[in-house]
Design an enzyme around this catalytic site. Sequence first.
Site, short mmCIF file in Angstrom:
data_model
loop_
_atom_site.label_atom_id
_atom_site.label_comp_id
_atom_site.label_asym_id
_atom_site.label_seq_id
_atom_site.Cartn_x
_atom_site.Cartn_y
_atom_site.Cartn_z
N LYS A 116 0.81 -1.23 0.00
CA LYS A 116 0.00 0.00 0.00
C LYS A 116 0.84 1.28 0.00
O LYS A 116 0.44 2.27 -0.59
CB LYS A 116 -0.95 0.00 1.19
CG LYS A 116 -2.00 -1.08 1.06
CD LYS A 116 -3.11 -0.92 2.07
CE LYS A 116 -4.02 -2.12 1.94
NZ LYS A 116 -5.42 -1.80 2.14
N GLU A 200 -2.90 7.08 7.78
CA GLU A 200 -3.77 7.87 6.90
C GLU A 200 -4.71 8.70 7.75
O GLU A 200 -5.05 8.31 8.86
CB GLU A 200 -4.66 6.93 6.07
CG GLU A 200 -4.11 6.51 4.75
CD GLU A 200 -5.05 5.55 4.01
OE1 GLU A 200 -4.54 4.80 3.19
OE2 GLU A 200 -6.26 5.56 4.26
N HIS A 235 -15.37 -3.35 7.35
CA HIS A 235 -14.60 -3.15 6.12
C HIS A 235 -14.82 -4.24 5.08
O HIS A 235 -14.05 -4.37 4.14
CB HIS A 235 -13.11 -2.98 6.41
CG HIS A 235 -12.83 -2.01 7.51
ND1 HIS A 235 -13.34 -0.73 7.49
CD2 HIS A 235 -12.13 -2.11 8.65
CE1 HIS A 235 -12.95 -0.10 8.59
NE2 HIS A 235 -12.23 -0.92 9.31
N ARG A 291 -7.32 -7.84 -9.89
CA ARG A 291 -8.02 -9.12 -10.16
C ARG A 291 -9.47 -8.81 -10.48
O ARG A 291 -9.90 -7.67 -10.38
CB ARG A 291 -7.98 -9.98 -8.90
CG ARG A 291 -8.50 -9.19 -7.69
CD ARG A 291 -8.75 -10.03 -6.48
NE ARG A 291 -8.86 -9.23 -5.26
CZ ARG A 291 -9.96 -8.61 -4.85
NH1 ARG A 291 -11.07 -8.65 -5.56
NH2 ARG A 291 -9.97 -7.91 -3.73
P1 ADP Z 1 -8.16 -3.66 2.90
O1 ADP Z 1 -7.15 -3.77 1.79
O2 ADP Z 1 -7.67 -4.26 4.18
O3 ADP Z 1 -9.53 -4.09 2.50
P2 ADP Z 1 -8.71 -0.85 2.35
O4 ADP Z 1 -7.63 0.14 2.34
O5 ADP Z 1 -9.24 -1.32 1.04
O6 ADP Z 1 -8.25 -2.10 3.23
O7 ADP Z 1 -9.93 -0.31 3.20
C1 ADP Z 1 -11.06 -1.12 3.48
C2 ADP Z 1 -12.19 -0.28 4.07
O8 ADP Z 1 -11.75 0.41 5.25
C3 ADP Z 1 -12.70 0.82 3.15
O9 ADP Z 1 -13.68 0.35 2.26
C4 ADP Z 1 -13.27 1.79 4.17
O10 ADP Z 1 -14.52 1.30 4.62
C5 ADP Z 1 -12.30 1.70 5.33
N1 ADP Z 1 -11.22 2.72 5.25
C6 ADP Z 1 -10.02 2.55 4.67
N2 ADP Z 1 -9.27 3.68 4.74
C7 ADP Z 1 -10.02 4.59 5.40
C8 ADP Z 1 -9.80 5.96 5.82
N3 ADP Z 1 -8.66 6.60 5.57
N4 ADP Z 1 -10.82 6.59 6.47
C9 ADP Z 1 -11.98 5.92 6.75
N5 ADP Z 1 -12.23 4.65 6.39
C10 ADP Z 1 -11.28 3.98 5.73
#
Ligand code: ADP
Length: 504
Positions: A116, A200, A235, A291
């Site tokens: 990431k 973040e 999530h 994917r």
């Molecule tokens: P993973 O790869 O573990 O699935 P992601 O980065 O795709 O993680 O984030 C998954 C979920 O987490 C997002 O869809 C959102 O709901 C929440 N999320 C991620 N980053 C943030 C953020 N900076 N602020 C608020 N919610 C977040």
Amino acid sequence: MIESVLIANRGEIAVRIVRACRELGIRSVAVYSEVDRHAPHVLLADDAYLIGPAPSAESYLRVDRLLEVAREAGVEAVHPGYGFLAERAPFAAAVERAGFIFVGPTADTISAMGDKTEARQRMQEAGVPIVPGTTEPLRDADEATEVARDMGFPVLLKAAAGGGGKGMRVVHTADELPRALDAARREAAGAFGDDSVYVEKYLDRPRHIEIQLLGDTHGNVVHLGERECSIQRRHQKLIEEAPSAALDSQLRAAMGEAAVRAAKAVNYRSAGTVEFLFQDGEFFFLEMNTRIQVEHPVTEFVTGIDLVQWQLRIASGEALAFTQDEIQTRGHSIECRITSEMPEEGFLPSTGRIGYLEVPTGPGVRWDGGISEGFEVGLHYDPLLAKLIVYAPTRKAAIARMARALDELTIDGVETCRDFHRRVMGEADYQAGDVTIRYLEQHPEITEAGREEGRPDRRTVAALAALLEVERRGSIRPPRIGTSAADRAPSAWQMAGGLRRLGG
Ligand code: ADP
């Protein structure tokens, strides 16, 4: 065109890939673990090979065994589906090294996007807006505190190698930070063998909106519009739709162009998705999934483009047959993930043998399933049993259609989240398109309602079913397995399903 494909997966996505192969005249070869011997993907494929016992590490994750089968079956290509090995760069590399085509992007692209922090750096360089925060792993708690103070709390700690919501921690104050960082590091090390964590800004009420992409091996990349995936729990997505009620044509074009820039920055080929968080009219890059995604059917419905067939065509060297301007979206599509989970019990997984299965049909309804009657749902794999997808001219009509389709669905023998989806379809904020990733938190009544409804418990249903069976036949017999619904009279299990439906 490729002539044969090994499908290194199971469940609904393996079935989906078999179907695409069949329509393209490609021979499909399935693999299965001991518990999946009679699974639909095995029965539907042209050929199938046993690869090991139930645990994924001894079957669906066995790279050596998969390549052995690929050689034995004489296939040309390997399709990884999603999950399992789909986003493991070493797998893509091993497949190509062994002389097969990997149906997906290159190992380099997968690894660039799998980290990431590296992905955030690459996106920033490509001019794609990212969520404010660091683009390097954190050194220690002091650095984390300094960055968090500059950005302002709350912040989100995230595993650089993350996925599936693991290794994430929301932090509200500087005091909490050192402990949260330790916890995130431990979780990341356990899940990914890499304890790098970055930070973040935590957005308080974003939507999750993502853009579908297709890239070929001739340098063409197009986007196929967005999917709204805000209805999540911990999530994990539960309901997805296309288009999003939050975007106008200008924002849609801006996000689409950003996603195409992101893909071009990593020489993307095959189907992929760029995920964004969207809040107050601004969008921020979250991650890129290299994917096919679970929720791809909603895009297929609104664009009329078969994404899995295009993955296979691109892997065969075909150029995209459409330009960006030629891609038009029409109508509205919604997908509900039908999982063997109990939303009313904190989404606890449920297990059992599928006794009776009645799948909705009719106008605008699609069922992408990986189960059949007699199939044993255990705890070895993902709880996703199937996806119910609908299409209609408007969002309102799509919601009504999904409600109707959910009412027609009966799965006996294992608990599912069907009733949960039914409640969402009837809820006013959802109907108004007013959703963020906090939706379920803000609507506890949706998960709690099931408890209040007092639907008959499983034992009551089973007892009723047995009674009805005795009445009908004068003896107790287990539900019949493997026959189609059309060639039998309604069974006690079916009646029990009906009873339960009336009750819930
Ligand atoms: P993973 O790869 O573990 O699935 P992601 O980065 O795709 O993680 O984030 C998954 C979920 O987490 C997002 O869809 C959102 O709901 C929440 N999320 C991620 N980053 C943030 C953020 N900076 N602020 C608020 N919610 C977040």
